[in-house]
Motif scaffolding. Structure first.
Motif, PDB file in Angstrom:
ATOM      1  N   UNK A 143       0.810  -1.451  -0.255  1.00 23.43           N
ATOM      2  CA  UNK A 143      -0.338   0.656  -0.080  1.00 23.43           C
ATOM      3  C   UNK A 143       0.907   1.633  -0.558  1.00 23.43           C
ATOM      4  N   UNK A 144      -0.001   2.787  -1.346  1.00 26.00           N
ATOM      5  CA  UNK A 144       1.003   3.501  -0.776  1.00 26.00           C
ATOM      6  C   UNK A 144      -0.535   4.898  -0.582  1.00 26.00           C
ATOM      7  N   UNK A 145      -1.737   3.949  -0.856  1.00 24.12           N
ATOM      8  CA  UNK A 145      -2.538   4.856  -0.566  1.00 24.12           C
ATOM      9  C   UNK A 145      -3.331   6.214  -1.999  1.00 24.12           C
ATOM     10  N   UNK A 146      -3.905   7.007  -1.665  1.00 25.59           N
ATOM     11  CA  UNK A 146      -4.632   8.063  -2.713  1.00 25.59           C
ATOM     12  C   UNK A 146      -2.940   8.907  -2.818  1.00 25.59           C
ATOM     13  N   UNK A 147      -3.036   9.047  -4.221  1.00 27.30           N
ATOM     14  CA  UNK A 147      -2.450  10.075  -4.761  1.00 27.30           C
ATOM     15  C   UNK A 147      -2.598  11.588  -5.092  1.00 27.30           C
ATOM     16  N   UNK A 148      -2.319  12.191  -4.317  1.00 21.26           N
ATOM     17  CA  UNK A 148      -3.389  14.228  -4.842  1.00 21.26           C
ATOM     18  C   UNK A 148      -2.120  14.899  -5.392  1.00 21.26           C
ATOM     19  N   UNK A 149      -3.318  15.639  -5.429  1.00 22.19           N
ATOM     20  CA  UNK A 149      -2.513  17.034  -6.217  1.00 22.19           C
ATOM     21  C   UNK A 149      -1.834  17.858  -5.761  1.00 22.19           C
ATOM     22  N   UNK A 225      -3.666  19.339  -2.234  1.00 25.68           N
ATOM     23  CA  UNK A 225      -5.701  19.761  -3.086  1.00 25.68           C
ATOM     24  C   UNK A 225      -5.175  18.030  -2.539  1.00 25.68           C
ATOM     25  N   UNK A 226      -6.724  17.018  -2.103  1.00 27.77           N
ATOM     26  CA  UNK A 226      -6.687  15.971  -1.797  1.00 27.77           C
ATOM     27  C   UNK A 226      -7.412  15.786  -2.801  1.00 27.77           C
ATOM     28  N   UNK A 227      -7.327  15.101  -3.566  1.00 28.19           N
ATOM     29  CA  UNK A 227      -7.544  15.259  -4.815  1.00 28.19           C
ATOM     30  C   UNK A 227      -8.515  13.404  -4.793  1.00 28.19           C
TER      31      UNK A 227
END
Length: 332
Positions: A143-149, A225-227
């Protein structure tokens, strides 16, 4: 992993001294993650269990913080059998298993529960043979998780990034995302991103939250930005050359040593939330997309999806429907 990667890489020496039929086989583990992180903790637990399972005949030495090379380099070494166990990111593994890039299609997943269900209950048997065809024994997702901007200014709508130069990861799904958003993507390795931000070569990019904060990107581009526009998994694999040299009992000692995936997932996700909160408290700017803004982003990017799937190559056209079926089966 992008902090990439993150997780385990390993080298196994199978030399047994003459006259020592039961001498321990020494495995050398390595990871690009620093000590004290969830990925290293995960590996250390695996090493301990593997030794216990084998009655001490399988031992290991841990190398951390990328001592055995960058993630793409370690992937190639594992294929050739010079590294024997490797944990790395989606981006790195997709250099040899291109179909993995399908898991990074922008706005594919709705939530973590859907990701976990699809990866564990449906997609392991889909990707296992693809790894094996490339000389890699698939052991476990990670796991690395969500990718954000992130950017030097707020990126809250496609208009905010139109014609802006941004860093894209060396993966087709990253370029595809920025193309849909209307930005001018510059493909760069992770290590070159800080200097590119400093010189103004790029004005932003995308990263998992942990990577963004840990690398100090917030000092150069303080607007996050938590995209959550894509999810970045990772995987733990073993060189097939090594796997085939092991006895069945030794193979079982290794597979039975795998730590439950939910543990590392929970640790990584908790750490990401904590790091973002600390970043915000220290003066960083963190933005949540409203439902309307998120829909605007999706409408900009989704028309590029079919072209992305076609461009990935390998057996992507065959695998993509299976991923969509897994997503539907895991819809909540």
């Amino acid at each position: 992993m992008k902090l990439r990667g993150f997780l385990l890489g390993a080298v196994l020496s199978l030399t047994v001294p003459a006259g020592a039929a039961e001498a321990a086989k020494e495995l050398r583990f390595a990871t690009s993650a620093p000590l004290g992180t969830p990925w290293v903790n995960h590996v250390e637990r695996m090493i301990e269990k593997m030794s216990d399972n084998s009655g001490g005949t399988l031992q290991a030495e841990l190398f951390h913080a990328g001592q055995l090379g960058t993630e793409p380099v370690m992937v190639q070494k594992t294929v050739r059998g010079r590294i024997d166990v490797l944990g790395s990111s989606l981006t790195a593994f997709s250099t040899v298993v291109p179909e993995l890039a399908l898991l990074g299609v922008p706005f594919l997943w709705d939530n973590y529960a859907q990701v976990d269900c699809a990866m564990e209950q449906h997609l392991m048997p889909v990707f296992e043979p693809l790894f094996e065809e490339k000389g890699l024994k698939f052991l476990q997702w990670s796991e690395l998780g969500w990718v954000h901007t992130f950017g030097t200014k707020p990126f809250l709508s496609p208009d905010d990034v139109k014609a802006v130069k941004v860093r894209a990861a060396p993966a087709k799904y990253s370029v595809n995302f920025w193309t849909g958003m209307g930005a001018n993507s510059v493909v760069l390795p992770l290590a070159e991103t800080p200097s590119a931000l400093q010189t103004g070569m790029v004005e932003g990019g995308t990263l998992p939250a942990v990577t963004y904060v840990a690398m100090g990107m917030g000092k150069l581009a303080p607007h996050l930005t938590l995209s959550s526009h894509l999810h970045q998994p990772a995987a733990v694999v073993m060189s097939m050359r090594t796997w085939k040299k092991l006895s069945r009992e030794e193979q079982t000692s290794i597979t039975n040593a795998l730590v439950p995936l939910k543990d590392v997932r929970n640790d990584v996700r908790t750490m990401a939330e904590s790091m973002v909160a600390d970043f915000k408290q220290s003066g960083g700017h963190v933005y949540e997309l409203s439902p309307e803004q998120r829909e605007e982003w999706k409408n900009a990017v989704l028309p590029q999806r079919d072209e992305l799937v076609r461009s990935i190559g390998g057996r992507a056209q065959e695998i993509w429907p299976k991923i969509i079926a897994a997503k539907r089966a895991c819809a909540l």
